[in-house]
Scaffold this active site. Structure first.
Site, PDB file in Angstrom:
ATOM      1  N   HIS A  82       0.723  -1.424   0.055  1.00  0.00           N
ATOM      2  CA  HIS A  82      -0.080  -0.105  -0.012  1.00  0.00           C
ATOM      3  C   HIS A  82       1.464   1.109  -0.056  1.00  0.00           C
ATOM      4  CE1 HIS A  82      -3.504  -2.687   0.667  1.00  0.00           C
ATOM      5  NE2 HIS A  82      -2.743  -3.053   1.729  1.00  0.00           N
ATOM      6  N   ASP A  87      -2.527 -10.436  -2.003  1.00  0.00           N
ATOM      7  CA  ASP A  87      -3.307 -10.135  -0.431  1.00  0.00           C
ATOM      8  C   ASP A  87      -4.847 -10.488  -0.607  1.00  0.00           C
ATOM      9  OD1 ASP A  87      -1.972  -9.150   2.241  1.00  0.00           O
ATOM     10  OD2 ASP A  87      -3.764  -7.718   0.772  1.00  0.00           O
ATOM     11  N   HIS A  99      -6.332  -7.745   0.237  1.00  0.00           N
ATOM     12  CA  HIS A  99      -6.667  -6.318  -0.192  1.00  0.00           C
ATOM     13  C   HIS A  99      -5.749  -6.335  -1.338  1.00  0.00           C
ATOM     14  CE1 HIS A  99      -6.114  -6.811   4.656  1.00  0.00           C
ATOM     15  NE2 HIS A  99      -7.550  -5.598   4.414  1.00  0.00           N
ATOM     16  N   ASP A 108      -4.651 -12.781   4.522  1.00  0.00           N
ATOM     17  CA  ASP A 108      -5.547 -12.692   5.117  1.00  0.00           C
ATOM     18  C   ASP A 108      -7.088 -12.667   4.318  1.00  0.00           C
ATOM     19  OD1 ASP A 108      -4.153 -10.918   3.374  1.00  0.00           O
ATOM     20  OD2 ASP A 108      -4.135  -8.955   4.277  1.00  0.00           O
TER      21      ASP A 108
HETATM   22  C1  OKP Z   1      -2.869  -4.045   5.027  1.00  0.00           C
HETATM   23  B1  OKP Z   1      -2.398  -5.201   4.042  1.00  0.00           B
HETATM   24  C2  OKP Z   1      -9.377  -2.922  10.089  1.00  0.00           C
HETATM   25  C3  OKP Z   1      -9.294  -1.271   8.854  1.00  0.00           C
HETATM   26  C4  OKP Z   1      -8.135  -2.625   7.812  1.00  0.00           C
HETATM   27  C5  OKP Z   1      -6.658  -1.251   6.573  1.00  0.00           C
HETATM   28  C6  OKP Z   1      -6.282  -2.335   6.268  1.00  0.00           C
HETATM   29  C7  OKP Z   1      -4.407  -2.835   5.759  1.00  0.00           C
HETATM   30  C8  OKP Z   1      -4.508  -3.645   4.810  1.00  0.00           C
HETATM   31  N1  OKP Z   1     -10.292  -2.033  11.410  1.00  0.00           N
HETATM   32  N2  OKP Z   1      -7.896  -1.136   7.160  1.00  0.00           N
HETATM   33  O1  OKP Z   1      -2.748  -5.301   2.704  1.00  0.00           O
HETATM   34  O2  OKP Z   1      -2.539  -6.844   4.434  1.00  0.00           O
HETATM   35 ZN    ZN Z   2      -3.950  -7.192   3.183  1.00  0.00          ZN
END
Ligand code: OKP
Ligand code: ZN
Length: 320
Positions: free
Chosen positions: A136, A170, A172, A259
């Site tokens: 990110h 990932d 995300h 994740d």
């Molecule tokens: C980072 B990676 C949870 C909200 C999540 C941030 C996510 C970052 C992910 N309360 N917001 O891509 O695993």
């Molecule tokens: Zn992630």
């Protein structure tokens, strides 16, 4: 396979993240790495190498000089044990600074670059156990637990020696990585992730984003539904791998997040622990020298097992 890691990540210890101004516990904890190391040791993955220190030049090809200086100076002024939410060079409030954040992030980049160099020396597979994660992190912005974009910096390094594909698995979308290569034809970015209209990072990751200028056609976003089982996931992965094969890369960088696991506390598709072996088998079938860079994965109980399951097919291929 060559594995790279440093203990310096321990100095990066945020305690909380801010969501609309409300603090909650920080999920990107150092225990994640402890779990992975324990898994690697239990399954005899062999020596874990400490990367050498690389000069800033590599980082400056992906991140602006004012951004890098800001992080270095701002962290230097933080008292040990304190946490700061910066106002500048951010894309969200999910990347607080602590006294060790700059140094830990530099060393995570070193691990990624050492993995890339191992591949350039002829190793088939390298795994860089990076923390903090990176996908990110933008040209001049932190975001989503990321400061320096480990995978993008390593991919850029590899790109001086051949064509590079980045496969981001990932949960995300890797908005920082996509942005870094969006107008380039020599690096192909493909990501499988949850729908950005309802999941972080919200601003990027839509299927309509396919690259610009020289990079037209060199960016591919595949959205998987939040209740995707391994069947739907592998179908998406097969599409991604077919495009990668068409691109014919010399090197593959995998932004490996875990994740997508069903019991992940912040992400979570319907993938089970064993599914990571099947996913890896499909990727290994490309038979392309592969650098695996650690991204997310927040179930500290099971993360070690997930990573080991994923690395196993790569390990079998590389020691054949
Ligand atoms: C980072 B990676 C949870 C909200 C999540 C941030 C996510 C970052 C992910 N309360 N917001 O891509 O695993
Ligand atoms: Zn992630």
């Amino acid at each position: 396979m060559r594995i790279f890691y440093t203990a310096d990540h321990c100095d990066h210890q945020p305690k909380s993240e801010q969501y609309d101004g409300i603090a909650s516990p920080y999920p990107e904890v150092s225990a994640r790495v402890d779990a992975i190391l324990a898994g690697l040791q239990q399954h005899n993955f062999g020596t874990i190498h400490t990367p050498r220190k690389y000069p800033l030049e590599h980082i400056h090809q992906i991140h602006s000089q004012p951004y890098v200086s800001f992080l270095r100076r701002r962290c230097r002024d933080i008292t040990r044990g304190e946490q700061v939410q910066p106002s500048y060079f951010i894309s969200d409030t999910y990347a607080p600074l602590t006294s060790g954040t700059y140094h830990a992030s530099r060393r995570a980049v070193d691990a990624a670059l050492a993995g890339a160099d191992a591949i350039l020396r002829g190793e088939q597979v390298a795994y860089s156990l990076c923390r903090p994660p990176g996908h990110h992190a933008g040209h001049q912005s932190t975001g989503g637990y990321c400061y320096f974009n480990n995978a993008a910096i390593a991919a850029n390094h590899l790109s001086s020696h051949g064509r590079v594909a980045i496969l981001d698995i990932d949960f995300h979308h890797g908005n920082g990585t996509q942005d870094a290569f969006y107008t380039r034809a020599d690096v192909f970015y493909v990501s499988l992730h949850a729908d950005p209209s309802i999941n972080y990072p919200y601003i990027r990751g839509f299927a309509t984003e396919t690259g610009e200028a020289d990079g037209v056609g060199c960016n591919l976003n595949i959205v998987v539904s939040k209740n995707a089982t391994v069947t739907e996931y592998i179908a998406g992965l097969e599409k991604a791998l077919a495009k990668i094969q068409d691109f014919a890369p010399d090197y593959l960088v995998v932004s490996a997040g875990f994740d997508t696991f069903i019991d992940d506390p912040i992400g979570g598709l319907r993938l089970n622990a064993d599914d990571y072996t099947e996913i890896a088998e499909h990727i290994v079938a490309l038979r392309t020298p592969s650098l695996i860079v650690q991204e997310g994965g927040y179930n500290t109980e099971l993360l070690g097992e997930l990573v080991v399951n994923f690395l196993q097919p790569f390990n079998r291929w590389s020691s054949r």
